[in-house]
Design a protein around this motif. Sequence first.
Motif, PDB file in Angstrom:
ATOM      1  N   ILE A 160      65.027   5.703  16.569  1.00  0.00           N
ATOM      2  CA  ILE A 160      66.030   5.669  15.613  1.00  0.00           C
ATOM      3  C   ILE A 160      68.317   5.153  17.020  1.00  0.00           C
ATOM      4  O   ILE A 160      69.085   4.374  16.447  1.00  0.00           O
ATOM      5  N   ALA A 161      67.472   5.814  17.947  1.00  0.00           N
ATOM      6  CA  ALA A 161      69.036   5.616  19.152  1.00  0.00           C
ATOM      7  C   ALA A 161      68.889   4.448  19.335  1.00  0.00           C
ATOM      8  O   ALA A 161      70.261   3.891  19.428  1.00  0.00           O
ATOM      9  N   LEU A 162      67.934   3.831  19.431  1.00  0.00           N
ATOM     10  CA  LEU A 162      67.876   2.392  19.830  1.00  0.00           C
ATOM     11  C   LEU A 162      68.620   1.186  18.534  1.00  0.00           C
ATOM     12  O   LEU A 162      69.026   0.858  19.519  1.00  0.00           O
ATOM     13  N   ALA A 163      67.825   1.926  18.029  1.00  0.00           N
ATOM     14  CA  ALA A 163      68.102   0.558  16.755  1.00  0.00           C
ATOM     15  C   ALA A 163      69.650   1.010  16.314  1.00  0.00           C
ATOM     16  O   ALA A 163      70.914  -0.364  16.397  1.00  0.00           O
ATOM     17  N   SER A 164      70.185   1.955  16.678  1.00  0.00           N
ATOM     18  CA  SER A 164      72.043   2.501  16.801  1.00  0.00           C
ATOM     19  C   SER A 164      73.087   1.743  17.543  1.00  0.00           C
ATOM     20  O   SER A 164      73.030   0.955  17.954  1.00  0.00           O
ATOM     21  N   GLY A 165      72.004   2.015  18.875  1.00  0.00           N
ATOM     22  CA  GLY A 165      72.793   1.291  20.048  1.00  0.00           C
ATOM     23  C   GLY A 165      73.135  -0.548  20.525  1.00  0.00           C
ATOM     24  O   GLY A 165      73.835  -0.932  20.783  1.00  0.00           O
ATOM     25  N   ILE A 166      71.456  -0.908  19.082  1.00  0.00           N
ATOM     26  CA  ILE A 166      72.264  -2.753  19.452  1.00  0.00           C
ATOM     27  C   ILE A 166      72.904  -2.975  17.984  1.00  0.00           C
ATOM     28  O   ILE A 166      73.049  -4.618  18.237  1.00  0.00           O
ATOM     29  N   ALA A 167      72.849  -2.130  17.284  1.00  0.00           N
ATOM     30  CA  ALA A 167      73.223  -2.700  16.014  1.00  0.00           C
ATOM     31  C   ALA A 167      74.763  -3.904  15.922  1.00  0.00           C
ATOM     32  O   ALA A 167      74.312  -4.566  15.647  1.00  0.00           O
ATOM     33  N   ASP A 168      75.427  -3.353  17.228  1.00  0.00           N
ATOM     34  CA  ASP A 168      76.484  -3.925  16.770  1.00  0.00           C
ATOM     35  C   ASP A 168      76.837  -5.400  17.810  1.00  0.00           C
ATOM     36  O   ASP A 168      78.214  -5.276  18.104  1.00  0.00           O
TER      37      ASP A 168
ATOM     38  N   LEU B 252      67.242  -4.659  12.746  1.00  0.00           N
ATOM     39  CA  LEU B 252      67.200  -5.750  13.394  1.00  0.00           C
ATOM     40  C   LEU B 252      67.198  -7.219  12.831  1.00  0.00           C
ATOM     41  O   LEU B 252      67.660  -8.268  11.846  1.00  0.00           O
ATOM     42  N   SER B 253      66.988  -6.505  10.782  1.00  0.00           N
ATOM     43  CA  SER B 253      67.040  -7.318   9.900  1.00  0.00           C
ATOM     44  C   SER B 253      68.976  -7.739   9.439  1.00  0.00           C
ATOM     45  O   SER B 253      69.016  -8.841   8.638  1.00  0.00           O
ATOM     46  N   GLY B 254      69.744  -6.557   9.467  1.00  0.00           N
ATOM     47  CA  GLY B 254      70.939  -6.886   9.806  1.00  0.00           C
ATOM     48  C   GLY B 254      71.660  -8.171  10.832  1.00  0.00           C
ATOM     49  O   GLY B 254      72.845  -8.063  10.447  1.00  0.00           O
ATOM     50  N   SER B 255      71.188  -8.329  11.916  1.00  0.00           N
ATOM     51  CA  SER B 255      71.295  -9.446  12.542  1.00  0.00           C
ATOM     52  C   SER B 255      71.232 -10.444  11.643  1.00  0.00           C
ATOM     53  O   SER B 255      70.203 -11.018  11.929  1.00  0.00           O
ATOM     54  N   LYS B 256      72.928 -10.775  12.500  1.00  0.00           N
ATOM     55  CA  LYS B 256      72.702 -12.629  12.185  1.00  0.00           C
ATOM     56  C   LYS B 256      71.930 -13.780  13.192  1.00  0.00           C
ATOM     57  O   LYS B 256      72.067 -15.028  13.226  1.00  0.00           O
ATOM     58  N   SER B 257      72.550 -13.756  15.004  1.00  0.00           N
ATOM     59  CA  SER B 257      72.041 -13.948  15.468  1.00  0.00           C
ATOM     60  C   SER B 257      70.352 -13.897  16.043  1.00  0.00           C
ATOM     61  O   SER B 257      70.482 -14.056  16.822  1.00  0.00           O
TER      62      SER B 257
ATOM     63  N   VAL C  97      54.485   0.550   8.638  1.00  0.00           N
ATOM     64  CA  VAL C  97      53.655  -1.044   8.347  1.00  0.00           C
ATOM     65  C   VAL C  97      54.323  -1.873   7.113  1.00  0.00           C
ATOM     66  O   VAL C  97      54.867  -3.160   7.969  1.00  0.00           O
ATOM     67  N   LYS C  98      54.392  -1.485   6.488  1.00  0.00           N
ATOM     68  CA  LYS C  98      55.215  -2.862   5.342  1.00  0.00           C
ATOM     69  C   LYS C  98      56.420  -2.539   5.297  1.00  0.00           C
ATOM     70  O   LYS C  98      56.998  -3.939   5.502  1.00  0.00           O
ATOM     71  N   LYS C  99      57.461  -2.294   6.477  1.00  0.00           N
ATOM     72  CA  LYS C  99      59.007  -2.064   6.897  1.00  0.00           C
ATOM     73  C   LYS C  99      59.113  -3.352   7.445  1.00  0.00           C
ATOM     74  O   LYS C  99      59.784  -4.445   7.930  1.00  0.00           O
ATOM     75  N   LEU C 100      57.892  -3.118   8.755  1.00  0.00           N
ATOM     76  CA  LEU C 100      57.463  -3.744   9.925  1.00  0.00           C
ATOM     77  C   LEU C 100      57.376  -5.395   9.076  1.00  0.00           C
ATOM     78  O   LEU C 100      57.589  -6.415   9.701  1.00  0.00           O
ATOM     79  N   TYR C 101      56.177  -5.652   8.494  1.00  0.00           N
ATOM     80  CA  TYR C 101      55.860  -6.692   8.050  1.00  0.00           C
ATOM     81  C   TYR C 101      56.859  -7.137   7.004  1.00  0.00           C
ATOM     82  O   TYR C 101      56.708  -8.415   6.683  1.00  0.00           O
ATOM     83  N   LEU C 102      57.563  -6.664   5.886  1.00  0.00           N
ATOM     84  CA  LEU C 102      58.564  -7.016   5.684  1.00  0.00           C
ATOM     85  C   LEU C 102      59.872  -7.571   5.260  1.00  0.00           C
ATOM     86  O   LEU C 102      60.087  -7.650   5.140  1.00  0.00           O
ATOM     87  N   GLY C 103      60.549  -6.972   6.382  1.00  0.00           N
ATOM     88  CA  GLY C 103      61.953  -5.982   6.696  1.00  0.00           C
ATOM     89  C   GLY C 103      62.414  -7.304   7.031  1.00  0.00           C
ATOM     90  O   GLY C 103      64.018  -7.401   6.896  1.00  0.00           O
ATOM     91  N   CYS C 104      62.249  -8.346   8.368  1.00  0.00           N
ATOM     92  CA  CYS C 104      62.941  -9.710   8.823  1.00  0.00           C
ATOM     93  C   CYS C 104      62.638 -11.030   8.682  1.00  0.00           C
ATOM     94  O   CYS C 104      61.491 -11.726   9.897  1.00  0.00           O
TER      95      CYS C 104
END
Length: 133
Positions: free
Chosen positions: A57-65, A93-98, A116-123
């Motif tokens: 969760i921290a890693l996701a927050s750290g790379i989000a911007d 990751l799915s929110g990233s435009k780059s 698992v569902k989120k991993l396969y459908l999320g991006c």
Amino acid sequence: IAPMKQLKRVALSFDRCRTIGDAGVKDLAASFAQLHLLQHISLNLALSRAVGDEAAIALASGIADLQQLESVDFSFQACRVGDAGAVALVDCLSGSKSLTEANLMMADTAVGDVGVKKLYLGCPNLAEGKFRT
């Protein structure tokens, strides 16, 4: 690594590290957040059993911007990451435009059906995505 503002690529491996845990990954995530030119991140935490959802969760927050991030390669193999960590990473990751490439290794973790569902459908916008559970 935060003082090295010019970095475009970071590759770190803590494979089988017994001493890194959620707090250490939180510190890394805070450093990543300050590296605005970062394009590629590789972080291997495989078999680092003290790493769990809080770290993901921290890693996701750290790379989000990170507006220039093109690829990520994260290994959480045999860590304590579960659905909450997997969902946070995919949402970020799915929110990233780059972002064009993502490799998430989640084998032998606590990720369940929701993750698992989120991993396969999320991006759906990735040019290449590898999600292994």
